[in-house]
Design an enzyme around this catalytic site. Structure first.
Site, mmCIF file in Angstrom:
data_model
loop_
_atom_site.group_PDB
_atom_site.id
_atom_site.type_symbol
_atom_site.label_atom_id
_atom_site.label_comp_id
_atom_site.label_asym_id
_atom_site.label_seq_id
_atom_site.Cartn_x
_atom_site.Cartn_y
_atom_site.Cartn_z
ATOM 1 N N HIS A 54 -8.706 7.519 -7.547
ATOM 2 C CA HIS A 54 -7.545 8.337 -7.936
ATOM 3 C C HIS A 54 -6.878 7.725 -9.151
ATOM 4 O O HIS A 54 -7.269 6.653 -9.608
ATOM 5 C CB HIS A 54 -6.582 8.539 -6.760
ATOM 6 C CG HIS A 54 -5.921 7.310 -6.227
ATOM 7 N ND1 HIS A 54 -6.620 6.262 -5.666
ATOM 8 C CD2 HIS A 54 -4.605 6.949 -6.159
ATOM 9 C CE1 HIS A 54 -5.771 5.325 -5.261
ATOM 10 N NE2 HIS A 54 -4.538 5.708 -5.560
ATOM 11 N N HIS A 56 -3.832 6.503 -9.865
ATOM 12 C CA HIS A 56 -2.751 5.508 -9.875
ATOM 13 C C HIS A 56 -3.149 4.284 -10.699
ATOM 14 O O HIS A 56 -4.297 3.833 -10.657
ATOM 15 C CB HIS A 56 -2.374 5.093 -8.446
ATOM 16 C CG HIS A 56 -1.553 6.133 -7.735
ATOM 17 N ND1 HIS A 56 -1.416 6.168 -6.365
ATOM 18 C CD2 HIS A 56 -0.825 7.171 -8.216
ATOM 19 C CE1 HIS A 56 -0.634 7.196 -6.033
ATOM 20 N NE2 HIS A 56 -0.270 7.812 -7.139
ATOM 21 N N ASP A 58 -2.701 1.151 -10.475
ATOM 22 C CA ASP A 58 -3.298 -0.042 -9.852
ATOM 23 C C ASP A 58 -4.778 0.183 -9.506
ATOM 24 O O ASP A 58 -5.444 -0.728 -9.005
ATOM 25 C CB ASP A 58 -2.499 -0.475 -8.605
ATOM 26 C CG ASP A 58 -2.434 0.588 -7.527
ATOM 27 O OD1 ASP A 58 -2.155 1.762 -7.846
ATOM 28 O OD2 ASP A 58 -2.665 0.258 -6.345
ATOM 29 N N HIS A 59 -5.295 1.368 -9.816
ATOM 30 C CA HIS A 59 -6.719 1.646 -9.593
ATOM 31 C C HIS A 59 -7.487 1.900 -10.891
ATOM 32 O O HIS A 59 -8.715 1.820 -10.908
ATOM 33 C CB HIS A 59 -6.890 2.822 -8.626
ATOM 34 C CG HIS A 59 -6.316 2.525 -7.272
ATOM 35 N ND1 HIS A 59 -7.092 2.211 -6.177
ATOM 36 C CD2 HIS A 59 -5.029 2.414 -6.851
ATOM 37 C CE1 HIS A 59 -6.303 1.939 -5.144
ATOM 38 N NE2 HIS A 59 -5.042 2.057 -5.531
ATOM 39 N N HIS A 112 -2.870 11.403 -0.264
ATOM 40 C CA HIS A 112 -2.196 10.345 -1.037
ATOM 41 C C HIS A 112 -1.888 10.883 -2.435
ATOM 42 O O HIS A 112 -0.752 10.826 -2.903
ATOM 43 C CB HIS A 112 -3.098 9.122 -1.070
ATOM 44 C CG HIS A 112 -2.546 7.961 -1.845
ATOM 45 N ND1 HIS A 112 -1.466 7.231 -1.410
ATOM 46 C CD2 HIS A 112 -2.930 7.406 -3.024
ATOM 47 C CE1 HIS A 112 -1.209 6.273 -2.293
ATOM 48 N NE2 HIS A 112 -2.084 6.362 -3.283
ATOM 49 N N ASP A 131 -7.075 4.678 -1.540
ATOM 50 C CA ASP A 131 -5.815 4.618 -0.793
ATOM 51 C C ASP A 131 -5.714 5.737 0.238
ATOM 52 O O ASP A 131 -4.615 6.169 0.597
ATOM 53 C CB ASP A 131 -4.615 4.700 -1.750
ATOM 54 C CG ASP A 131 -4.447 3.430 -2.574
ATOM 55 O OD1 ASP A 131 -5.218 2.479 -2.371
ATOM 56 O OD2 ASP A 131 -3.541 3.408 -3.430
ATOM 57 N N HIS A 169 -6.809 -1.704 -0.823
ATOM 58 C CA HIS A 169 -5.797 -2.778 -0.721
ATOM 59 C C HIS A 169 -6.038 -3.687 0.484
ATOM 60 O O HIS A 169 -6.597 -3.261 1.492
ATOM 61 C CB HIS A 169 -4.391 -2.185 -0.562
ATOM 62 C CG HIS A 169 -3.875 -1.510 -1.788
ATOM 63 N ND1 HIS A 169 -3.078 -2.139 -2.711
ATOM 64 C CD2 HIS A 169 -4.040 -0.243 -2.248
ATOM 65 C CE1 HIS A 169 -2.757 -1.293 -3.683
ATOM 66 N NE2 HIS A 169 -3.338 -0.125 -3.434
HETATM 67 FE FE FE Z 1 -3.108 1.753 -4.649
HETATM 68 ZN ZN ZN Z 2 -2.591 4.870 -4.875
#
Ligand code: FE
Ligand code: ZN
Length: 239
Positions: A54, A56, A58-59, A112, A131, A169
């Site tokens: 996805h 985001h 942090d990905h 998500h 996530d 995570h």
């Molecule tokens: Fe994440």
């Molecule tokens: Zn995420």
């Protein structure tokens, strides 16, 4: 295909999928470039593909540096083509994505985010769930509905029980406390918590987990219907 787990940022995991005979590789969700580059340089790997579950940051935070440095192709959900910069290959639900020796089915798993996907490497029985499904937990619902998330988790539940699950995570220990609060007498959960604590004590990731263990222990997968799932998800948001 070997899977190398690479820690990124504070508690993210990125995964390098390496074909040892050719040294070609995919990376799943590089939250940052540096730890991936370090591994690639040391092991002389040819990074061909960047797979994003996805959009985001942090990905996808490492996408552009890796793409530029190794000329890798970025793969993501068709609906996220405006949210994943410089995306090259758009995939859709149920499609088989196949390149070199890599072969995965795409699962569209909204909840998500609206464009969240998982990559299911069915020959190797491994799924990369980002996530959506965590060990002993599930992602927060940001863009979708409870029904979408419930349905997305049910899709994963239908895979073979020995499927290995690789999540985005390291939330497992915190998640385990929530499961234990509502599932106090589950011997499988108690056994899993001991294993989790031992792994963390030794500086090891708690992943991958298996679908069998998640079905036995993950309170969100044990929810019988949408109403109880939604209730749990609300409680977890304030846990
Ligand atoms: Fe994440
Ligand atoms: Zn995420």
């Amino acid at each position: 295909m070997d899977v190398k787990i690479i820690k990124c940022l504070k508690d993210n995991y990125s995964y390098l999928l390496i074909d040892n005979s050719t040294k070609k590789a995919c990376v799943v969700d590089p939250g940052e470039a540096e730890p991936i580059v370090n591994y690639i340089e040391k092991n002389e790997i040819n990074l061909k593909y960047i797979l994003n579950t996805h959009h985001h940051i942090d990905h996808i935070g490492g996408n552009l540096i890796l793409k530029e440095k190794y000329n890798s192709k970025i793969i993501g959900f068709e609906g996220d083509k405006k949210r994943i910069p410089k995306i090259d290959i758009l995939v859709k639900n149920d499609e088989i994505w196949k390149n070199d020796t890599f072969e995965a089915r795409i699962f569209h798993l909204p909840g998500h985010t609206s464009g969240h996907i998982a990559f299911h490497f069915y020959r190797e029985r491994k799924i990369f769930t980002g996530d959506t499904l965590f060990s002993l937990g599930c992602g927060r619902i940001f863009e979708g509905t409870y029904a979408q998330m419930f349905n997305s988790l049910n899709k994963i539940k239908n895979l073979p029980l020995d499927t290995e699950i690789y999540c985005g995570h390291e939330y497992t220990l915190q998640n385990s406390k929530f499961c234990l609060k509502f599932d106090t007498k589950n011997p499988n959960l108690q056994k899993k918590i001991t294993q989790i604590e031992n792994k963390l004590k030794n500086g090891l990731p708690t992943l991958p987990t298996s679908l069998r263990e998640e079905i036995q222990c993950n309170i969100f997968l044990k929810a019988k219907d949408l109403a109880s799932f939604s209730k749990l998800r609300d409680l977890k948001d304030n846990f």
